[in-house]
Every structure is written in C-alpha cells, then in structure tokens.
Design a protein around this motif. Structure first.
Motif, short mmCIF file in Angstrom:
data_model
loop_
_atom_site.label_atom_id
_atom_site.label_comp_id
_atom_site.label_asym_id
_atom_site.label_seq_id
_atom_site.Cartn_x
_atom_site.Cartn_y
_atom_site.Cartn_z
N THR A 17 43.10 61.85 73.78
CA THR A 17 43.39 60.27 73.70
C THR A 17 43.61 59.68 72.30
O THR A 17 42.68 60.28 71.32
CB THR A 17 42.10 59.84 74.25
OG1 THR A 17 41.91 60.04 75.62
CG2 THR A 17 42.32 58.17 74.29
N GLY A 18 44.42 58.99 72.03
CA GLY A 18 45.00 58.38 70.95
C GLY A 18 45.86 59.35 69.90
O GLY A 18 46.42 59.01 68.81
N HIS A 19 46.15 60.55 70.47
CA HIS A 19 47.13 61.63 69.79
C HIS A 19 48.25 61.76 70.35
O HIS A 19 49.24 62.37 69.71
CB HIS A 19 46.37 63.07 69.76
CG HIS A 19 45.13 62.54 68.62
ND1 HIS A 19 44.99 62.82 67.49
CD2 HIS A 19 43.76 62.73 68.87
CE1 HIS A 19 43.72 62.73 66.70
NE2 HIS A 19 43.11 62.60 67.95
N ILE A 20 48.41 61.47 71.80
CA ILE A 20 49.50 61.60 72.29
C ILE A 20 49.88 60.16 72.83
O ILE A 20 49.17 59.06 73.07
CB ILE A 20 49.37 62.42 73.63
CG1 ILE A 20 48.29 62.38 74.58
CG2 ILE A 20 49.29 63.89 73.03
CD1 ILE A 20 48.45 61.41 75.89
N ARG A 21 51.14 60.16 73.46
CA ARG A 21 51.89 58.93 73.94
C ARG A 21 51.29 58.78 75.59
O ARG A 21 51.69 59.65 76.35
CB ARG A 21 53.35 58.99 74.05
CG ARG A 21 53.92 58.72 72.32
CD ARG A 21 55.23 59.15 72.29
NE ARG A 21 55.83 59.24 71.02
CZ ARG A 21 57.08 59.64 70.84
NH1 ARG A 21 57.94 60.29 71.76
NH2 ARG A 21 57.47 59.73 69.45
#
Length: 351
Positions: A17-21
């Motif tokens: 979470t927060g690293h991928i779209r």
C-alpha cells in the motif's frame, strides 16, 4: 510449496500500500454482456448483469506483476534477507519488467536473463528500469539455467514469474482493492498463464465468498491440464496470447486454488481473444495485450462446451464462455498492456 492463505494476501496488502497504483474500475454499458439462462428458483425481478473492467494495465510497468515484485522484495527486506547482490530473474516479459522496477525502488541491482533471441524493444525497456540484461542461449530454458547459476555464485535473490507465494500474494491484493469499490461483487474473471494472478485473486475471492472465473486460451491450458491429470504437467503452448499466458506448466498453488469451491474454468479460442481485444479498442479505446483480452473473451464468446476436456472429478465442464446470472455483479481484470497497438489501429473502423 507453501499453500497460499488469505493471511498472506493481507500481509502483502500492508507491504505494498502506497507503493503501487490503486486499480481503476470502469463499468461496461448495461446490456453489453448477455446473461445466461434464468435460474427457475430465482424469484427476483429480471435485471441485466453489471460488469466492470479493472484497468490493472495502468499499473507500474504496464501489468499486475508490479504488485508481486514489490511484495517479494519488501518481505525480504523486512526479514533482513535482501542481499546486496540484489535480485535476479529469467524473464523477458512482464515479470522481468516488474522485477527490475521493484529492484530500483528498493535500491538494489536487478539482473535479468533473456535468450539472445529476445526482441530489442524488451531489452531496451528492461535497461530503462536499470536492469543488467544478460542475453544467453536461444530459449527461455537457457536463460533460466544461467539465472540459477548466477544466483548460486553471486548470492543474488532468485525471483520467479509466478511460482512463489509472495508473488501470488501480491497479485491477490488486486481483489482486495476491487472489493473496496464493489463490496457486493459476485464474480471476478481473470486470465491464467502460470497462475500467479489467478492463485492470489482466487484465494482472496474464496475468503469473501466470490466466484472466480479462470480463463485460458485453448492452446495454453496448463491449469486445465493440471486439473485433468491431478498434478501440474507440461503442455504445448501455441496461442496469440502466449507472450504473456504461455507458461508450459502451472504452479501447485494454482492447482490447489482451482480445486476450491466457486472456481469456474473457461477455455477460449484465439479468434475470440483477438475479437475481444479489438472490441476494447473500437468501443473504449483501450489497447491491451492479448492476455488481458483473454479474460473478457470469456464473456463475449459464443456458448460452447469442451466435453472432451472435462476431468472426471472436476465439477465444471470447461466451456468457451461464461454467462452471468440475473443481476450478477462481475469484474473482469484487464491485467496488462505491454503490446504493439499498431494492429488495432490498422483494423479500426475508418482505417
């Protein structure tokens, strides 16, 4: 091999979470997909099915693979097992791109092995993500052997395109995001190659009581063959979608997931995959790879059943289509778009 659990997917969700779209969903027009025969026990008013497209091809590197790649490296970093030698993989496709992207995000080297026959465009794209590209042999098997030797001699972490629980768990986070937007989802439709995406999505779907439709090309049917024989076996690969779905053997994890309740298998011909891909371009201006269109082809193909392919203990005859029921809510995963769109444009109306 570790059997994937819903706990693995929840852990992957926390890691990525927060690293991928986050996935974007878009609905198809009402009536665009035909429903199946009415269940005589269904006393609800007749209503069309509702179908959404999950635009996962908008993910980093152009496919869902970024989820598993980031989860794989983050889990090793958290455990203190991410070596300074970095990560290595044998793949000239979406998995190699995702591995290189995730390695760059984690600040470690990525060494990607390809056969010397790999298209230059793939080599260039991998290098654009900072990968050290090693060309060896003429087949994927040659690249895989070289990758394994490299990992053994350098201490680099060996990744896999689909057959690893961290890779599959990362892919399963997609279903969690879809459910956030469609809490009462009935069915998710995914294309199957080696089985990483299917394993993750089906495991999460099973936890939530959601049906999974697993779609393979007629001539890339590694999962179907495993269900027939009771174990993963090598199959012949010959399909327009083989560049992304052309695994010769599915994983044991995928076979376990396919044996769960609420899993329905579909085989579609190349002609319908091509037609579905063209429809996405003509009506939505979406240019996806054939592997992504394979999932949609299950909903747009004519009804037909492959009775000769039905395993003796498998409860569903694998058909060439899936027909949603009355008012059924369905999400189709468009998993990647690393494709050459020129053939779509040439055959579009007015060209």
């Amino acid at each position: 091999m570790h059997q994937l659990t819903y706990g693995d997917i929840k852990a992957a969700t926390d890691r990525i979470t927060g690293h991928i779209r986050p996935v974007t969903l878009t609905p198809l027009d009402r009536g665009a997909i035909r429903t199946g025969p009415r269940d005589p026990l269904d006393d609800r008013p007749e209503q069309p099915c509702q179908v959404w497209l999950a635009l996962e091809f908008m993910q980093h590197t152009g496919s869902f693979k970024a989820r598993g790649a980031h989860n794989f490296l983050q889990a090793h970093r958290d455990a203190g097992t991410l070596p300074t030698a970095g990560v290595t993989i044998a793949s000239g496709g979406n998995a190699g791109l995702a591995c290189a992207w995730a390695a760059r995000r984690h600040g470690v080297p990525a060494t990607v092995f390809l056969p010397a026959t790999a298209p230059q465009v793939k080599v260039d794209k991998l290098r654009s993500y900072g990968a050290d590209v090693q060309l060896t042999g003429t087949e994927y098997a040659d690249a895989l052997t070289a990758c394994q030797d490299f990992a053994a001699t350098t201490g680099a972490l060996a990744s896999h395109a689909y057959d690893h629980p961290l890779i599959a768990a990362g892919a399963g986070t997609l279903l969690e995001e879809i459910r956030q937007q469609i809490p009462d989802l009935d069915t998710v439709v995914v294309a199957v190659g080696g089985g990483g995406l299917f394993t993750g999505v089906a495991t999460a779907a099973q936890h939530h009581g959601i049906r999974t439709v697993a779609v393979e090309p007629n001539n890339c049917r590694a999962l179907n063959a495993a269900l027939q024989t009771g174990r993963p076996i090598d199959v012949t690969v010959d399909s327009i979608a083989a560049d992304s779905l052309g695994a010769r053997r599915t994983s044991t994890m995928a076979l376990d997931a396919a044996r769960q309740d609420r899993v329905h298998c579909v085989l579609v011909p190349d002609t319908e995959i091509i037609r579905a891909r063209q429809m996405l371009w003509d009506h939505r201006r979406l240019a996806v790879e054939h592997g992504a269109a394979t999932a949609l082809a299950a909903l747009t193909s004519p009804d037909q059943h492959h009775r000769d392919l039905a395993p003796p203990r498998w409860p569903h005859l694998p058909g060439s289509s899936y027909r949603p029921g009355n008012g059924e809510k369905v999400c189709v995963v468009l998993c990647g778009a690393n494709t050459d769109p020129t053939d779509l444009i040439r055959t579009s109306p007015g060209h």
